[in-house]
Design a protein around this motif. Structure first.
Motif, PDB file in Angstrom:
ATOM      1  N   MET A 157       0.878  -1.316  -0.003  1.00 42.28           N
ATOM      2  CA  MET A 157       0.016   0.092   0.054  1.00 42.28           C
ATOM      3  C   MET A 157       0.832   1.111  -0.196  1.00 42.28           C
ATOM      4  SD  MET A 157      -2.853  -1.260  -0.471  1.00 42.28           S
ATOM      5  CE  MET A 157      -3.938  -0.001  -0.246  1.00 42.28           C
ATOM      6  N   ASP A 158       2.067   1.146   0.245  1.00 40.32           N
ATOM      7  CA  ASP A 158       2.995   2.341   0.042  1.00 40.32           C
ATOM      8  C   ASP A 158       3.453   2.492  -1.454  1.00 40.32           C
ATOM      9  OD1 ASP A 158       3.366   2.872   2.595  1.00 40.32           O
ATOM     10  OD2 ASP A 158       4.861   1.650   3.143  1.00 40.32           O
ATOM     11  N   SER A 159       2.907   1.682  -2.421  1.00 40.24           N
ATOM     12  CA  SER A 159       3.063   1.808  -3.820  1.00 40.24           C
ATOM     13  C   SER A 159       1.716   1.863  -4.681  1.00 40.24           C
ATOM     14  CB  SER A 159       3.874   0.549  -4.408  1.00 40.24           C
ATOM     15  OG  SER A 159       4.115   0.264  -5.667  1.00 40.24           O
ATOM     16  N   TRP A 160       1.998   2.189  -5.743  1.00 43.33           N
ATOM     17  CA  TRP A 160       1.057   2.334  -6.752  1.00 43.33           C
ATOM     18  C   TRP A 160       0.292   0.724  -7.106  1.00 43.33           C
ATOM     19  CZ3 TRP A 160       1.098  -0.740 -11.075  1.00 43.33           C
ATOM     20  CH2 TRP A 160       2.345  -1.067 -11.733  1.00 43.33           C
ATOM     21  N   MET A 161       1.360   0.016  -6.790  1.00 46.42           N
ATOM     22  CA  MET A 161       0.902  -1.409  -6.963  1.00 46.42           C
ATOM     23  C   MET A 161      -0.037  -1.899  -6.019  1.00 46.42           C
ATOM     24  SD  MET A 161       4.416  -3.494  -7.767  1.00 46.42           S
ATOM     25  CE  MET A 161       5.416  -3.139  -9.372  1.00 46.42           C
ATOM     26  N   GLY A 162      -0.349  -1.359  -4.894  1.00 50.37           N
ATOM     27  CA  GLY A 162      -1.563  -1.533  -3.914  1.00 50.37           C
ATOM     28  C   GLY A 162      -2.655  -0.373  -4.166  1.00 50.37           C
ATOM     29  N   THR A 163      -2.345   0.629  -4.267  1.00 51.14           N
ATOM     30  CA  THR A 163      -3.307   1.769  -4.037  1.00 51.14           C
ATOM     31  C   THR A 163      -4.046   1.955  -5.561  1.00 51.14           C
ATOM     32  OG1 THR A 163      -1.552   3.326  -4.810  1.00 51.14           O
ATOM     33  CG2 THR A 163      -2.092   3.110  -2.499  1.00 51.14           C
ATOM     34  N   ASN A 164      -3.365   1.652  -6.560  1.00 50.31           N
ATOM     35  CA  ASN A 164      -4.049   1.459  -8.036  1.00 50.31           C
ATOM     36  C   ASN A 164      -4.711   0.205  -8.268  1.00 50.31           C
ATOM     37  OD1 ASN A 164      -4.920   2.277 -10.571  1.00 50.31           O
ATOM     38  ND2 ASN A 164      -3.021   2.138 -11.387  1.00 50.31           N
ATOM     39  N   VAL A 165      -5.953  -0.131  -7.942  1.00 49.44           N
ATOM     40  CA  VAL A 165      -6.448  -1.356  -7.957  1.00 49.44           C
ATOM     41  C   VAL A 165      -7.138  -1.434  -9.218  1.00 49.44           C
ATOM     42  CG1 VAL A 165      -8.103  -2.919  -6.991  1.00 49.44           C
ATOM     43  CG2 VAL A 165      -6.952  -1.437  -5.524  1.00 49.44           C
ATOM     44  N   TYR A 166      -6.997  -2.368  -9.992  1.00 46.90           N
ATOM     45  CA  TYR A 166      -7.245  -2.765 -11.530  1.00 46.90           C
ATOM     46  C   TYR A 166      -7.330  -4.123 -11.706  1.00 46.90           C
ATOM     47  CZ  TYR A 166      -2.326  -3.403 -11.809  1.00 46.90           C
ATOM     48  OH  TYR A 166      -0.770  -3.864 -11.635  1.00 46.90           O
ATOM     49  N   TRP A 167      -8.274  -4.665 -13.041  1.00 49.43           N
ATOM     50  CA  TRP A 167      -8.344  -6.009 -13.107  1.00 49.43           C
ATOM     51  C   TRP A 167      -7.633  -6.423 -14.530  1.00 49.43           C
ATOM     52  CZ3 TRP A 167     -11.505  -9.517 -10.687  1.00 49.43           C
ATOM     53  CH2 TRP A 167     -12.122  -9.240  -9.565  1.00 49.43           C
ATOM     54  N   SER A 168      -6.665  -5.299 -14.959  1.00 47.08           N
ATOM     55  CA  SER A 168      -6.294  -5.584 -16.420  1.00 47.08           C
ATOM     56  C   SER A 168      -4.891  -6.588 -16.133  1.00 47.08           C
ATOM     57  CB  SER A 168      -5.876  -4.323 -17.061  1.00 47.08           C
ATOM     58  OG  SER A 168      -5.224  -3.406 -16.082  1.00 47.08           O
ATOM     59  N   ASN A 169      -3.755  -5.713 -15.723  1.00 46.82           N
ATOM     60  CA  ASN A 169      -2.494  -6.490 -15.746  1.00 46.82           C
ATOM     61  C   ASN A 169      -2.428  -7.565 -14.570  1.00 46.82           C
ATOM     62  OD1 ASN A 169       0.379  -6.340 -14.275  1.00 46.82           O
ATOM     63  ND2 ASN A 169       0.735  -6.132 -16.401  1.00 46.82           N
ATOM     64  N   ALA A 170      -2.017  -8.643 -15.038  1.00 43.35           N
ATOM     65  CA  ALA A 170      -1.816 -10.004 -13.980  1.00 43.35           C
ATOM     66  C   ALA A 170      -0.482 -10.128 -13.714  1.00 43.35           C
ATOM     67  CB  ALA A 170      -2.517 -11.117 -14.762  1.00 43.35           C
ATOM     68  N   SER A 171       0.064  -9.482 -12.664  1.00 40.76           N
ATOM     69  CA  SER A 171       1.364  -9.633 -12.051  1.00 40.76           C
ATOM     70  C   SER A 171       1.603 -10.224 -10.688  1.00 40.76           C
ATOM     71  CB  SER A 171       2.006  -8.343 -12.165  1.00 40.76           C
ATOM     72  OG  SER A 171       2.055  -8.301 -13.493  1.00 40.76           O
ATOM     73  N   TYR A 172       0.358 -10.485 -10.013  1.00 41.79           N
ATOM     74  CA  TYR A 172       0.247 -10.835  -8.423  1.00 41.79           C
ATOM     75  C   TYR A 172      -0.005 -11.916  -7.954  1.00 41.79           C
ATOM     76  CZ  TYR A 172      -0.073  -5.582  -8.754  1.00 41.79           C
ATOM     77  OH  TYR A 172       0.226  -4.199  -9.248  1.00 41.79           O
ATOM     78  N   GLU A 173       0.697 -12.774  -7.275  1.00 39.49           N
ATOM     79  CA  GLU A 173       0.347 -13.964  -6.768  1.00 39.49           C
ATOM     80  C   GLU A 173      -0.609 -13.323  -5.479  1.00 39.49           C
ATOM     81  OE1 GLU A 173       3.240 -17.419  -7.017  1.00 39.49           O
ATOM     82  OE2 GLU A 173       3.431 -16.301  -5.226  1.00 39.49           O
ATOM     83  N   THR A 174      -1.703 -14.205  -5.244  1.00 43.25           N
ATOM     84  CA  THR A 174      -2.936 -14.052  -4.308  1.00 43.25           C
ATOM     85  C   THR A 174      -3.266 -14.876  -3.628  1.00 43.25           C
ATOM     86  OG1 THR A 174      -3.856 -12.189  -5.955  1.00 43.25           O
ATOM     87  CG2 THR A 174      -5.019 -13.144  -3.717  1.00 43.25           C
ATOM     88  N   TYR A 175      -2.751 -14.827  -2.204  1.00 42.80           N
ATOM     89  CA  TYR A 175      -3.230 -16.412  -1.227  1.00 42.80           C
ATOM     90  C   TYR A 175      -4.417 -15.533  -0.375  1.00 42.80           C
ATOM     91  CZ  TYR A 175       1.381 -18.034  -2.456  1.00 42.80           C
ATOM     92  OH  TYR A 175       2.295 -18.526  -3.146  1.00 42.80           O
ATOM     93  N   VAL A 176      -5.263 -16.729  -0.365  1.00 40.46           N
ATOM     94  CA  VAL A 176      -6.500 -16.316   0.452  1.00 40.46           C
ATOM     95  C   VAL A 176      -6.552 -17.593   1.730  1.00 40.46           C
ATOM     96  CG1 VAL A 176      -7.794 -15.217  -1.363  1.00 40.46           C
ATOM     97  CG2 VAL A 176      -7.929 -17.695  -0.690  1.00 40.46           C
ATOM     98  N   GLN A 177      -7.112 -16.994   2.943  1.00 42.53           N
ATOM     99  CA  GLN A 177      -7.237 -17.863   3.951  1.00 42.53           C
ATOM    100  C   GLN A 177      -8.636 -18.133   4.089  1.00 42.53           C
ATOM    101  OE1 GLN A 177      -5.160 -17.034   7.601  1.00 42.53           O
ATOM    102  NE2 GLN A 177      -6.774 -18.208   8.856  1.00 42.53           N
ATOM    103  N   LEU A 178      -9.267 -19.123   4.219  1.00 42.72           N
ATOM    104  CA  LEU A 178     -10.761 -19.509   4.220  1.00 42.72           C
ATOM    105  C   LEU A 178     -11.229 -19.857   5.522  1.00 42.72           C
ATOM    106  CD1 LEU A 178     -11.133 -21.742   1.109  1.00 42.72           C
ATOM    107  CD2 LEU A 178     -11.381 -19.300   1.257  1.00 42.72           C
ATOM    108  N   LEU A 179     -12.379 -19.737   5.818  1.00 44.00           N
ATOM    109  CA  LEU A 179     -12.943 -19.972   7.258  1.00 44.00           C
ATOM    110  C   LEU A 179     -12.781 -21.461   7.392  1.00 44.00           C
ATOM    111  CD1 LEU A 179     -15.981 -17.447   7.360  1.00 44.00           C
ATOM    112  CD2 LEU A 179     -13.797 -17.376   8.713  1.00 44.00           C
TER     113      LEU A 179
END
Length: 799
Positions: A203-225
């Protein structure tokens, strides 16, 4: 009673020292192979299971549309994670991970010193909770309280600051951001796919503050209930695509969840994950099969050697039975003998495993440490292996030899036990069938690796070094460095590029018309300089990209390969020169030149579309200097490059890589497989030879009198040797017929992993059969010659 059995068994083993030593050697080698391979397999299977929430953590992967050939990607747009937490109740937490500057090695400046770092990540603060980070300086909950904070691993702290505290220290990243250390965490486990050495807040970078659905460059992990329905979450996640992405922007079609504990071994075919510590479940299954096969061969070797010793045991068994011993008593005795031998072999094999571990790592390239040999599953497995070897290896000798009748004491004639002979020969056939399969497999693997190394890639990576300039403070620094290097006699050519082939290019599509909904996925790379000359690309038509572009020129000049040419429906390369091309680069682009296809990716994949481009307002930056050199003195070369670099980029860390090493790294896994398979195949064949030696001894013993008669009648040593050897060569022939189709099928399946592959030639099978026959002949000849030169009087004097 048990004590007496052990005494008798030990006495019998001492009386037959050669039998015991040969069996122990065979079992030690076989068990040592199993222990080392099982330790490696156990280490691979343990990945990411140490985290307290491991069962509930998943990586979100996505399937792309037809435009991207329905590939599966591990990197997503950065909007996916926040949307899943917001709209799917069963998602408890999420964290996004992305390497700084999309994965290019970072340049750090700490005080007056420069460092490089290739494990610098941006992440959400939830990463510390999900993956159990243990802080030794600072606290996880306050790590990102202040903006522009960074946390580092214990190893990084020692590298940068030594014994001093790191808290509050400043780190300059890429001459761009200055970050303050707010925490130090214990190094992440070696068996973790998360390998961050430094993390700062996304969130200190545009990579976190500029949220978009276009460029795919982020690994995303989720923790389920806990108790969440994974299939339902996947369905709800996929529904987000229609909810947030317009139809024309939907280049991905589905999200699915991959369990954290499955990422390490089950990511084949998933593109663009950041994890460097990836294994393969196929390799694990192959190693399990190989270790079981080696152990099986060792057990068969024991059986053959035990039956070869039956002549010496016949009288003692008969005497015991005359004195009242039942078959049950004799069975127990033989099993105890096997148990004693197996126990000695297990202890020795375990000790030898510690000794050979460093050599195993250096030879095969597989990571393994002493702690892996001490893992509870391995210690429990040792007991199971001892029990299995005792029951399996001891079963046939115990059952066959305890059936000997007391009449054998007085009956000089010996009845041929057809069933026993059939079993013994069958075991030898199995051993040599396995050996032939291994010989064929290793030969094909080595041939394929040679094919890869010698295949013309379409460019020449040899003699090219890549120097990172991504952290240059301005373009003039790069130009100055180029000017200095161009004056060096050992420099033949320089090309300033976005990345080396197959490393960090940008993914784009080219389209025939601007109205096309789908296009051809390509890799694009910004360049300045003579890339054709530097990489030795084959120019089919047109020219190199222009050296200089006038200010105000908005054209984008492109150099395309044959695959793009074919997609654009040009009949010849000349037809494309000067023609426009839709590149997604935001401006008007024309084709300046066409080069022959070159394999910028692994030969496991098709060459694909590739485009170099040059423009005044290029969206990508210049990150690398490709330098073709003409010297063999690499030490002097690097020293000269580093000196010139430090003079022109004083605030940037010098970082370089040889391009041919990068290409070799694409096949590191296959190289490790080849070395591992070769090593353990040789050991398996060695154990098989011990078994064959035992059966040869048995056959020579059974035919002692026949050999004596033949010698008396004038048979030569060569004739007797041939007489005994031909029976075993027949067994090798049967093994060859059985093994060849199976080996062909296995290796054909393995070669399917490569788009560019060698053929399985007939001579490979001939070589394997000849090698097996030669091994058998040499092994048998020792016993055959020994029997042939024996004094026939000794064998006939009792007649």
């Amino acid at each position: 009673m048990l004590k007496n059995y052990i005494k008798i068994a030990w006495r019998n083993l001492k009386a037959n020292r050669l039998f015991a030593v040969l069996n122990i050697i065979g079992l030690v080698v076989g068990l040592c192979v199993c222990i080392v391979l099982f330790s490696f397999v156990n280490s691979e299977l343990s990945f990411d299971k140490m985290y307290s929430h491991a069962r509930d953590i998943y990586r979100v992967n996505m399937e792309t549309s037809e435009e991207y050939n329905f590939e599966t990607w591990a990197q997503l747009p950065n909007a996916v994670g926040p949307a899943m937490v917001k709209d799917i109740p069963q998602v408890k937490k999420m964290t996004r991970l992305i390497k700084d500057d999309f994965g290019v090695t970072a340049s750090l400046k700490i005080g007056a010193k420069n460092f490089t770092e290739d494990r610098l990540y941006l992440a959400d603060s939830t990463v510390f909770e999900m993956f159990d980070f243990k802080f030794i300086e600072g606290e996880a909950k306050n790590a990102f309280t202040n903006p522009n904070s960074i946390v580092i691993s214990e190893a990084s702290k020692e590298r940068f600051f030594g014994k001093k505290s790191a808290l509050g220290a400043f780190i300059s990243v890429n001459n761009r951001d200055t970050l303050q250390v707010s925490g130090v965490y214990k190094d992440l486990p070696e068996n973790s796919v998360i390998d961050c050495d430094m993390i700062y807040h996304i969130m200190d970078s545009w990579m976190g503050t500029n949220v978009y659905w276009s460029n795919a460059s982020y690994e995303t992990y989720v923790q389920l209930l806990p108790q969440a329905q994974v299939a339902q979450v996947e369905t709800q996640a996929t529904q987000l695509i229609d909810a947030y992405v317009p139809k024309e922007g939907q280049y991905f079609t589905q999200f699915y969840l991959q369990p954290l504990t499955k990422i390490h071994l089950y990511s084949a075919g998933i593109r663009d994950g950041y994890a460097a510590r990836l294994g393969s479940i196929t390799t694990i299954r192959s190693l399990i099969f190989l270790s079981v096969l080696v152990l099986l061969i060792a057990c068969i070797n024991y059986m053959n050697l035990a039956t070869a010793n039956s002549g010496k045991r016949r009288k003692s068994i008969g005497v015991n039975k005359v004195l009242g011993a039942t078959q049950k008593h004799m069975l127990v005795l033989f099993y105890i003998e096997t148990a004693i031998l197996a126990f000695i072999a297990v202890v020795l094999a375990y000790a030898v495993s510690f000794t050979i571990l460093p050599w195993f790592q250096s030879f095969t390239g597989n990571a393994l440490n002493y702690g892996d040999l001490l893992a509870p599953p391995i210690l429990i497995g040792l007991g199971l292996i001892w029990l299995i070897v005792t029951l399996f290896a001891g079963s046939y000798p115990a059952l066959s030899m305890t059936g000997i009748s007391p009449l054998s004491l007085v009956n000089k004639s010996r009845k041929k036990h057809t069933a026993s002979e059939f079993v013994r020969k069958g075991l030898v056939v199995f051993q040599f069938a396995a050996s032939i399969i291994l010989i064929i497999a290793v030969t094909v693997i080595i041939q394929q690796m040679d094919f890869i190394k010698n295949k013309n890639l379409g460019y020449n990576p040899d003699g090219v070094v890549a120097v990172s300039v991504k952290s240059a403070e301005n373009k003039q620094q790069i130009r100055n460095l180029e000017n200095v290097l161009n004056q060096k006699t050992y420099v033949e050519g320089i090309a300033a590029v976005q990345s080396i082939p197959g490393a960090d290019e940008s993914g784009r599509s080219v389209r025939r018309l601007s109205t096309d909904q789908t296009g051809m996925p390509i890799a694009s790379c910004r360049t300045e300089g003579n890339v054709v000359e530097t990489l030795k690309l084959k120019l089919l038509a047109g020219s190199e990209l222009p050296q200089n572009i006038p200010e105000g020129d908005s054209l984008i000049y492109t150099l395309i390969n044959e695959n793009i040419l074919s997609y654009l429906n040009y009949k010849t390369p000349e037809d494309a020169i000067g023609k426009p091309v839709n590149t997604e680069l935001g401006g008007e682009a024309i084709i300046t030149g066409v080069v022959a296809n070159f394999n910028f990716n692994s030969l496991k994949e098709d060459s694909g579309g590739y485009m170099y481009y040059k423009a005044n307002d290029a969206p990508e930056g210049i990150r690398t200097l490709l330098i073709r050199y003409n010297t063999q003195n690499l030490q002097q070369l690097i020293k000269g490059l580093e000196q010139a670099f430090n003079e022109n980029l004083p605030n940037t860390a010098f970082d370089y890589a040889f391009v041919d090493k990068h290409v070799a790294q694409l096949y590191a896994s296959e190289e490790r497989t080849a070395r591992t398979a070769t090593l353990f195949s040789v050991l398996a064949i060695f154990i098989a030879c011990l078994g064959l030696f035992g059966l040869a001894a048995f056959m020579a013993e059974q035919r002692t009198k026949e050999i004596g008669v033949r010698k008396v009648l004038g048979a030569s040593v060569a004739g007797v040797t041939a007489l005994l050897s031909k029976d075993f060569l027949k067994l090798v022939g049967i093994a060859f017929v059985m093994a060849s189709p199976f080996a062909y099928w296995i290796m054909s399946e393995w070669l399917q992993n490569f788009n560019y592959r060698t053929s399985i030639h007939w001579w490979i099978f001939g070589l394997a059969g000849l090698a097996a026959a030669l091994i058998a002949f040499i092994t048998v000849s020792f016993q055959a010659i020994k029997a042939a030169i024996a004094n026939p009087v000794k064998s006939l004097r009792t007649e």
